[in-house]
Design an enzyme around this catalytic site. Sequence first.
Site, PDB file in Angstrom:
ATOM      1  N   CYS A  15       0.907  -1.029  -0.120  1.00 39.97           N
ATOM      2  CA  CYS A  15      -0.073  -0.017   0.109  1.00 39.97           C
ATOM      3  C   CYS A  15       0.843   1.385   0.031  1.00 39.97           C
ATOM      4  CB  CYS A  15      -0.932  -0.072   1.261  1.00 39.97           C
ATOM      5  SG  CYS A  15      -1.930  -1.437   1.252  1.00 39.97           S
ATOM      6  N   HIS A  72      -9.257   3.484  -1.035  1.00 47.84           N
ATOM      7  CA  HIS A  72      -7.740   3.091  -1.022  1.00 47.84           C
ATOM      8  C   HIS A  72      -7.411   2.166  -2.074  1.00 47.84           C
ATOM      9  CE1 HIS A  72      -4.235   1.675   0.495  1.00 47.84           C
ATOM     10  NE2 HIS A  72      -4.491   0.772   1.548  1.00 47.84           N
TER      11      HIS A  72
HETATM   12  N1  COA Z   1     -16.703   1.249   4.355  1.00 43.92           N
HETATM   13  C1  COA Z   1     -18.058   1.661   3.712  1.00 43.92           C
HETATM   14  N2  COA Z   1     -19.149   0.872   3.113  1.00 43.92           N
HETATM   15  C2  COA Z   1     -18.434  -0.485   2.490  1.00 43.92           C
HETATM   16  C3  COA Z   1     -17.195  -0.705   2.744  1.00 43.92           C
HETATM   17  C4  COA Z   1     -16.405   0.066   3.701  1.00 43.92           C
HETATM   18  N3  COA Z   1     -14.924  -0.144   3.713  1.00 43.92           N
HETATM   19  N4  COA Z   1     -16.872  -1.657   2.148  1.00 43.92           N
HETATM   20  C5  COA Z   1     -17.974  -2.264   1.455  1.00 43.92           C
HETATM   21  N5  COA Z   1     -19.242  -1.284   1.822  1.00 43.92           N
HETATM   22  C6  COA Z   1     -20.469  -1.307   1.298  1.00 43.92           C
HETATM   23  C7  COA Z   1     -20.505  -1.322  -0.023  1.00 43.92           C
HETATM   24  O1  COA Z   1     -20.565  -0.127  -0.910  1.00 43.92           O
HETATM   25  C8  COA Z   1     -21.890  -2.252  -0.178  1.00 43.92           C
HETATM   26  O2  COA Z   1     -22.862  -1.500  -0.003  1.00 43.92           O
HETATM   27  P1  COA Z   1     -24.336  -1.593  -0.983  1.00 43.92           P
HETATM   28  O3  COA Z   1     -24.745  -2.855  -0.642  1.00 43.92           O
HETATM   29  O4  COA Z   1     -24.847  -0.365  -0.452  1.00 43.92           O
HETATM   30  O5  COA Z   1     -23.635  -1.750  -2.428  1.00 43.92           O
HETATM   31  C9  COA Z   1     -21.888  -3.013   1.099  1.00 43.92           C
HETATM   32  O6  COA Z   1     -21.045  -2.421   2.019  1.00 43.92           O
HETATM   33  C10 COA Z   1     -21.392  -4.377   0.981  1.00 43.92           C
HETATM   34  O7  COA Z   1     -20.219  -4.429   0.058  1.00 43.92           O
HETATM   35  P2  COA Z   1     -19.092  -5.596  -0.263  1.00 43.92           P
HETATM   36  O8  COA Z   1     -18.552  -5.273  -1.350  1.00 43.92           O
HETATM   37  O9  COA Z   1     -20.151  -7.066  -0.382  1.00 43.92           O
HETATM   38  O10 COA Z   1     -18.247  -5.725   1.358  1.00 43.92           O
HETATM   39  P3  COA Z   1     -17.447  -6.724   1.477  1.00 43.92           P
HETATM   40  O11 COA Z   1     -17.865  -7.700   2.657  1.00 43.92           O
HETATM   41  O12 COA Z   1     -17.043  -7.980   0.341  1.00 43.92           O
HETATM   42  O13 COA Z   1     -15.864  -6.333   1.821  1.00 43.92           O
HETATM   43  C11 COA Z   1     -14.597  -5.504   3.631  1.00 43.92           C
HETATM   44  C12 COA Z   1     -15.908  -5.515   2.991  1.00 43.92           C
HETATM   45  C13 COA Z   1     -14.217  -4.832   4.791  1.00 43.92           C
HETATM   46  C14 COA Z   1     -14.205  -6.976   3.918  1.00 43.92           C
HETATM   47  C15 COA Z   1     -13.449  -5.221   2.432  1.00 43.92           C
HETATM   48  O14 COA Z   1     -13.832  -3.837   1.881  1.00 43.92           O
HETATM   49  C16 COA Z   1     -12.069  -4.914   2.930  1.00 43.92           C
HETATM   50  O15 COA Z   1     -11.350  -6.283   3.110  1.00 43.92           O
HETATM   51  N6  COA Z   1     -11.634  -3.964   3.203  1.00 43.92           N
HETATM   52  C17 COA Z   1     -10.145  -3.841   3.576  1.00 43.92           C
HETATM   53  C18 COA Z   1      -9.256  -3.669   2.428  1.00 43.92           C
HETATM   54  C19 COA Z   1      -7.509  -3.726   2.852  1.00 43.92           C
HETATM   55  O16 COA Z   1      -7.269  -4.683   3.564  1.00 43.92           O
HETATM   56  N7  COA Z   1      -6.956  -2.629   2.352  1.00 43.92           N
HETATM   57  C20 COA Z   1      -5.376  -2.732   2.782  1.00 43.92           C
HETATM   58  C21 COA Z   1      -5.186  -2.224   4.094  1.00 43.92           C
HETATM   59  S1  COA Z   1      -3.674  -2.754   4.446  1.00 43.92           S
END
Ligand code: COA
Length: 383
Positions: A85, A332
């Site tokens: 990242c 991100h």
């Molecule tokens: N913040 C706010 N809303 C979020 C979100 C977030 N981080 N991630 C997803 N959403 C919303 C989506 O827009 C979607 O909304 P909708 O139903 O109105 O369209 C809903 O939540 C479900 O989204 P989805 O894509 O199915 O989420 P997910 O469960 O597959 O993924 C996480 C959620 C948190 C697991 C994923 O965003 C993630 O892994 N984040 C971390 C990324 C990371 O590790 N980056 C590197 C860091 S070192």
Amino acid sequence: MRDVAIIGVSQTKFGELWDSSFSQIITEAGVAAVEDANIQGDDLDAMFVGNMTSGLFIQQEHIASLIADHTGFNPIPSTRVEAACASGGLALRQGIMAVASGYYDTVISAGVEKMTDVVDATDAIAAASDQEWEAKIGANFPSLYAMMARRHMYEYGTTREQLAMMSVISHDNASKNPRAQFPFKITVDQVLNSTKVADPLRLLDCSPITDGAAAIILCPAEDAKKYTDTPIYVKASTQASGTIALHDRKDITTIDSTKIAAKKAFEMANITNKDIDALEVHDCFSINGILAIEDLGFVKKGEGGKAVEEGMTQLDGEIPVNPSGGLKARGHPLGATGIAQVAEIVWQLRGEAGKRQIEGAEVGMTQNIGGTGGTAAIHILSR
Ligand code: COA
């Protein structure tokens, strides 16, 4: 060594960009930065592009060549930079060093990631942790940061509500940023009631999966006024490494690479954190925003949660943090983040940040980290 200035910046809209390909996103950012700098593509001497894992996300390698080709910047030398990242932060640093050394005059440093084309984005990102000791036993990034959060709560009494406030402030700022992935406000209750991801972290503590790109044009400081009335000067560009795996650290609530790179940056810029008016930190999870303000020395160890709760990091607070909305709400796209952070500071210092403008901002700082802190890149900029 020559002083270096930023004369152009750009960022695409961040989000789920279904209608754009990887190469369209980075081309949009590259062309916009060139236009912002009032130069032509032919004026560029070299390109450095930050990208974490195009192989896992879009099955495309050799992207430095692809980007130079598709942007029309061929035949300039084009180099990919990877540090998870922190790829964007290091691409910028490579550009700065190339101009400072006199090797090149006009350089574009960019970052790009197209993350939404795969189902298992969280698994792909986990490739940046220690495979043998972390990812392969299920310790992906949400769970690694969850352990850091749990330990911080245990050691310092940080509360669930304080973590939530970090996200609430980021979303407030993003609501004023048209380029943000989530330009809307949220409440502490919404964070506390969102889906549990890795205890104690919930959905609204996490940065999302994002497509996007950003770019920056650099030139020698002495030439900058030829292109713009508002050059932004690079006062420090530093980098440090830390252990890749969490279990090798004495303390998992401190990111040593941030502390070391920040100390060097303050020395290089010959300022202290009291001089910083705008700060962009790597809040990939809410806990990491709190760790950042501690490790950068803006608050004492253990007092980050309280500072956030008391409003110190709000747009009108003592040290405004993540005016862009941060990783949490601006989005991100891994390789683009370090570049987007610096682009935001440039807009703040030029006075071009619209409704999220920090009044009178003169000096800004960015902290971009890879993994849980295996790499840290710090930049300090001034008007
Ligand atoms: N913040 C706010 N809303 C979020 C979100 C977030 N981080 N991630 C997803 N959403 C919303 C989506 O827009 C979607 O909304 P909708 O139903 O109105 O369209 C809903 O939540 C479900 O989204 P989805 O894509 O199915 O989420 P997910 O469960 O597959 O993924 C996480 C959620 C948190 C697991 C994923 O965003 C993630 O892994 N984040 C971390 C990324 C990371 O590790 N980056 C590197 C860091 S070192």
